[in-house]
Write a protein that holds these residues in place. Structure first.
Motif, short mmCIF file in Angstrom:
data_model
loop_
_atom_site.label_atom_id
_atom_site.label_comp_id
_atom_site.label_asym_id
_atom_site.label_seq_id
_atom_site.Cartn_x
_atom_site.Cartn_y
_atom_site.Cartn_z
N ASN A 297 0.82 -2.24 10.45
CA ASN A 297 -0.07 -2.69 9.23
C ASN A 297 0.42 -3.60 8.40
O ASN A 297 0.00 -4.35 7.65
N TYR A 360 0.99 -1.54 -1.77
CA TYR A 360 0.19 -0.48 -1.25
C TYR A 360 -0.28 0.56 -2.16
O TYR A 360 0.83 1.21 -2.60
N GLY A 389 -2.41 -3.59 0.20
CA GLY A 389 -3.20 -2.62 0.88
C GLY A 389 -3.82 -1.63 0.08
O GLY A 389 -3.11 -1.41 -1.15
#
Length: 658
Positions: A297, A360, A389
């Motif tokens: 990721n 994120y 994210g």
């Protein structure tokens, strides 16, 4: 003679203007294909990057589906890979956590500090009688002692059950009773929007409610965060600092070997029936999956500062604040408070202060921050950011663009992750750590390596591109849950019975012509208007595009003719006033963009929507208000005044209708 010629004569042979090649895109898809062609070999290689006491006899035991077991015969302890293996390397002296309190206090813990604190608490837990396989409930705010407690429990072979600090005493009691915990770790209190939350008081109530239901907590370990006065039960309650200071800094507890398919932790997730489900994750499979997905990721590098702006009380925090970063020797930011306190630029201030490189968070948080206006963002230098994210729900294309353009300055890829408590870590998302595919606003792109996903219709047949269906996972993966704590039947019924042989996630999705996945929200967040199925997410996306709208929630109100009709609750951006003209405009917008069938009965203007502390809109409460039903469980509600406002707006609307 001068050079003259008509433009037509200047026209050259057609060049391949429309052709584009994306080698990065192909590189990712090739990697993915190889992973699903031989998943056993693929996961075997991935697992060997980690430390084991004993390697496995079998990568996957699929003899008793859907109870799949990974790395069977293997033995390890997550501490070996999150802490112990970094000692004696440069990572030992690296920052593990930059902690920021809501009140501006801060702490910095290196991997060595973490190792020392975890060992001392682990020894203390052993002395309190915690044995391998025992459950320990952790009810704590976002402070460093929370990951320390999780690691100490797993170090001694225990199973942690983290209960979000925003949950009510009765929710805590339910979880203590279900997990049968004899030890609770909590704190005196913490800050939330400048107010003291008396957590110990809630813990005391939860413990006494649990005892009435036959589950007696013998020890309550209390971290002193605020120093606020607390009720004390002699013989049961013990201060964390008094408990751990008895042991020297050189204390070492060998991480207890656990079988790969033992339970690492339980985390409760809301069920449609109301009784929370204790999702169990495994020691080995979860560890292997999270270690790899975190790398994929975030393309994690030694100099990165990663910040998951979420709470450890949810799976996002377990995976992306605690285990993911530590398994990768990464630096994580941990923030205690509300995202818009004392001012709406708190997150951007923290990004600037710590030089955050990877950020994120949830679309709900982004919508909340966006409503305050762009000047709060522009005040800060966000140039350290390189990857953004999102998590928790589908991101509206409009919000995606805002995030990409304003926060990421059009140079940070957005890693939109689809997953859930049950899956352990992201399942469908871009993977810059392998190779970045071409992004589309609002699409989670493709499944991650080893993940085989599809979109099917009611009968389980794959839907053609552009046709909505149900998201399923067709093959087991290491991060999958072991089952539901104490209720194997519920696991089979909830996840494996809708489409036998496949894991059903309960989400709507659609695939486009290029195979990209677009998530469309929960399959139960769908209205049936005059026999037509309309997704609430689609309507909310339309409303949010209007320049005046910050947030929107659409729910179905009962209707004698159509069965259900949409009602929208809308929060306006700063500087806009609610009036009849705007209401008509918004209704017309949905009518024209989605179709007359979706025309809302009304638009209710409110200052805030009822949300959980993790930022999800509580549509169930909205629905209960519309249907004049009791509100039900409101333990996760962040701000009760949001409900009062909605009730008032709905009552006013009903009065006008008469």
């Amino acid at each position: 003679m001068g050079y003259t010629s008509s433009p037509e004569a200047q026209r050259i042979e057609p060049l391949p203007y429309g052709e584009k090649y994306f080698p990065h895109h192909n590189k990712y898809l090739d990697f993915w294909r190889a992973s699903v062609e031989d998943p056993i070999k693929f996961w075997d290689e991935r697992a060997r990057e980690l430390v084991w006491y004993r390697t496995w006899d079998k990568v996957l035991d699929d003899s008793n589906p859907p109870f799949y077991r990974w790395f069977v015969g293997g033995e390890t302890n997550i501490n070996l890979n999150a802490l112990d293996r970094w000692m004696g390397t440069h990572v030992a002296n690296k920052v593990a956590y930059y902690w920021e309190g809501e009140d501006g206090t801060s702490r910095v813990l290196s991997y060595r500090d973490l190792f020392r604190e975890v060992n001392k608490l682990a020894r203390a837990l052993q002395d309190l009688g915690v044995k391998p396989g025992d459950t320990v409930t952790i009810y704590m705010p976002m402070i460093p002692e929370l990951p320390i407690a999780m690691l100490a429990v797993t170090r001694v072979g225990g199973i942690h059950s983290v209960v979000f600090s925003g949950f009510s005493p009765s929710a805590l009691a339910d979880r203590i009773v279900d997990a049968k915990s004899r030890v609770l770790i909590t704190a005196d209190g913490y800050w939330r929007k400048g107010k003291v939350v008396e957590l110990k008081k809630g813990a005391d109530e939860g413990v006494s409610l649990a005892e009435k239901q036959g589950a007696k907590v013998e020890k309550v370990v209390v971290v002193r965060r605020l120093g606020n006065p607390v009720n004390w039960v002699e013989g049961r309650d013990v201060w964390y600092h008094e408990l751990t200071s008895k042991y020297p800094d050189t204390t070492y507890v060998k991480p207890v070997p656990r079988k790969s398919d033992d339970v690492l932790f339980i985390l409760y997730t809301s069920g449609t029936t109301g009784k929370p489900k204790g999702v169990m994750h495994s020691v080995g499979g979860y560890m292997v999956y999270v270690y790899n997905v975190f790398k994929w990721n975030w393309d994690i590098r030694p100099e990165d500062v990663h910040w998951t702006m979420a709470d450890v009380g949810w799976i996002t925090g377990h995976t992306y604040i605690v285990y993911g970063p530590l398994l990768n020797g990464a630096t994580e930011v941990m923030y205690e408070g509300a995202i818009d306190y004392p001012q709406p630029d708190r997150p951007w201030q923290i990004v600037e202060k710590y030089g955050v490189t990877i950020f994120y968070t949830s679309p709900t948080a982004l919508r909340t921050l966006r409503q305050y206006g762009d000047e709060w963002v522009r005040k800060h230098d966000l140039s350290t950011l390189r990857i953004l994210g999102t998590v928790g729900e589908p991101i509206n294309p409009d919000v995606w663009r805002w995030y990409f353009e304003l926060i990421g300055k059009m140079r940070c890829p957005i890693v939109d992750t689809w997953w859930m408590t049950e899956t352990g870590a992201a399942m469908i998302s871009p993977a810059p750590g392998i190779s970045l595919v071409t992004l589309k606003p609002g699409s989670a792109t493709f499944p991650l390596p080893g993940i085989v996903a599809d979109v099917v219709d009611e009968n389980g047949n794959p839907t053609p591109p552009g046709v909505r269906g149900y998201l399923i996972i067709k093959k087991p993966w290491p991060g999958m849950m072991l089952g539901v704590w104490g209720d194997p039947e519920r696991y089979v019924k909830t996840y494996w019975s809708r489409f036998p042989g496949y894991f059903y996630a309960g989400d709507y999705a659609v695939k486009d012509e290029e195979g990209y996945f677009w998530l469309l929200g929960r399959a139960d967040e769908v209205l049936k208007v005059a026999g037509h199925r309309i997704g609430t997410t689609e309507m909310e996306d339309v409303l949010i595009k209007h320049p005046a709208v910050a947030e929107a929630a659409v729910i179905g109100a009962p209707d004698p003719v159509k069965g259900e009709v949409p009602v929208a609750a809308v929060v306006l951006k700063a500087g806009y006033q609610p009036d009849e003209q705007l209401r008509k405009e918004l209704i017309e917008l949905i009518r024209t963009q989605i179709g007359p069938i979706a025309t809302p009965k009304t638009v209710l203007f409110v200052r805030k929507l009822p949300k959980t502390r993790s930022g999800k809109i509580m549509r169930r409460l909205l629905k209960n208000i519309m249907e004049d039903r009791p509100l039900g469980d409101t333990t996760t509600l962040e701000d009760p005044t949001a409900v009062e406002e909605l009730v008032k707006a709905w009552e006013e609307f009903k009065a006008q209708m008469k």
